[in-house]
Structures are given as structure tokens and as C-alpha cells.
Design a protein around this motif. Structure first.
Motif, PDB file in Angstrom:
ATOM      1  N   GLY A   1       0.760  -1.249   0.000  1.00  0.00           N
ATOM      2  CA  GLY A   1       0.000   0.000   0.000  1.00  0.00           C
ATOM      3  C   GLY A   1       0.786   1.291   0.000  1.00  0.00           C
ATOM      4  O   GLY A   1       1.301   1.735  -1.003  1.00  0.00           O
ATOM      5  N   ASN A   2       0.882   1.933   1.139  1.00  0.00           N
ATOM      6  CA  ASN A   2       1.578   3.218   1.272  1.00  0.00           C
ATOM      7  C   ASN A   2       3.010   3.009   1.746  1.00  0.00           C
ATOM      8  O   ASN A   2       3.413   3.547   2.775  1.00  0.00           O
ATOM      9  CB  ASN A   2       0.819   4.123   2.255  1.00  0.00           C
TER      10      ASN A   2
ATOM     11  N   SER B   1       5.441   7.323  -7.157  1.00  0.00           N
ATOM     12  CA  SER B   1       4.016   7.091  -6.920  1.00  0.00           C
ATOM     13  C   SER B   1       3.193   7.433  -8.161  1.00  0.00           C
ATOM     14  O   SER B   1       2.294   6.694  -8.560  1.00  0.00           O
ATOM     15  CB  SER B   1       3.560   7.923  -5.728  1.00  0.00           C
TER      16      SER B   1
ATOM     17  N   SER C   1       6.612   3.580   2.487  1.00  0.00           N
ATOM     18  CA  SER C   1       7.344   4.846   2.642  1.00  0.00           C
ATOM     19  C   SER C   1       8.569   4.925   1.732  1.00  0.00           C
ATOM     20  O   SER C   1       9.140   6.005   1.567  1.00  0.00           O
ATOM     21  CB  SER C   1       7.776   5.022   4.102  1.00  0.00           C
TER      22      SER C   1
END
Length: 154
Positions: free
Chosen positions: A105-106, A115, A108
């Protein structure tokens, strides 16, 4: 010639399973030549069209984070042959040493530009170079990755 002669294959490949597949491909030599021609022509045209956008993306990646513009990823064919593909780098440099191999997902480690590239699938554009070199194809399996073509086994 697209395929090596059966007699010139490495000994470990001269087995019944490979022989059956080899016979099928031998009957399709013309199709394999046509497919390679198609791959080279289409990827050449795409490279001309996409050269400037790819240059802009490369500059954006360099401005966004340190490290190389391209990321080399190892893939394995159905037959166990290893080959590497080019992608635009979408994560921080050495991301594989910082976190897990799988991106979630997100994550880092994904850069701002990365992205955007991932969202639009633009990180895949450098694979045009892999098509031109014969390591990949526009559609389907490539002759190099069949393991018993005229290319030496690495």
C-alpha cells in the motif's frame, strides 16, 4: 536461425519433455521470425515516440531522489531461465535493503515521482529496451527465454 539444431543443445536439455516442445516450435519457425520482426519494429517506433517523455521522466526521477534512473528487476521464465528487465526507479535507492521485497500500500520507500509513475504504469516504459534486445516481447514469450534458441544459456 531462430532455434538451435537439436544436436547442438546442451546435454541436460535433450530430454523427452524438451523434445516434445522443441518439435512444436520447430514447426513454427516462420511465426517466431515474424514475431521477432514485429517486436523490433513496434518497439523501435515506440522508442522514437516515447524518447522525449522518457527523458523528462528520467530528469524528474533524478530531481526527486538520489540514485539511478533505472531499476533492474530479475524475472524467471516458466522454464527457470533468469533474465532482467528495465524499469524506471520508483523507490528510494537500495529500497530492497531497507524493507521487504514486496511493496505494500503506502510503502514509505516509494518516491513522490515514483508514486505517480506507478499510478500511470509509466515505470514500465524502459522495457522497450528489453524488447529491442530480445529479452522480452511485446506479446508472449520471447525466443531468448525459451532456453533452446541460438542464444547461449547463461
Amino acid at each position: 536461425m531462430i532455434l538451435r539444431e537439436w544436436e547442438k543443445l546442451p546435454e541436460f536439455m535433450k530430454c523427452a519433455e524438451v523434445r516434445e516442445y522443441y518439435k512444436i516450435l520447430s514447426k513454427k519457425r516462420g511465426s517466431l521470425i515474424l514475431k521477432r520482426f514485429f517486436d523490433v519494429v513496434i518497439s523501435g517506433i515506440l522508442l522514437v515516440i516515447l524518447a522525449i517523455p522518457m527523458g523528462i521522466i528520467a530528469v524528474m526521477i533524478k530531481m526527486d531522489s538520489r540514485g539511478p534512473v533505472f531499476y533492474r528487476q530479475e524475472r524467471v521464465t516458466t522454464y527457470g531461465k533468469h533474465f532482467r528487465i528495465h524499469k524506471f526507479r520508483t523507490m528510494v535507492s537500495n529500497a530492497d535493503k531497507i524493507g521487504s521485497v514486496v511493496t505494500v500500500g503506502n510503502d514509505s520507500r516509494i518516491t513522490r515521482v515514483g508514486s505517480k509513475l506507478r499510478g500511470l504504469r509509466l515505470d514500465e516504459l524502459p522495457q522497450i529496451f528489453d524488447v529491442l534486445s530480445g529479452d522480452s516481447g511485446i506479446i508472449g514469450t520471447t525466443k531468448k527465454n525459451l532456453d533452446f534458441t541460438g542464444v547461449s544459456l547463461a
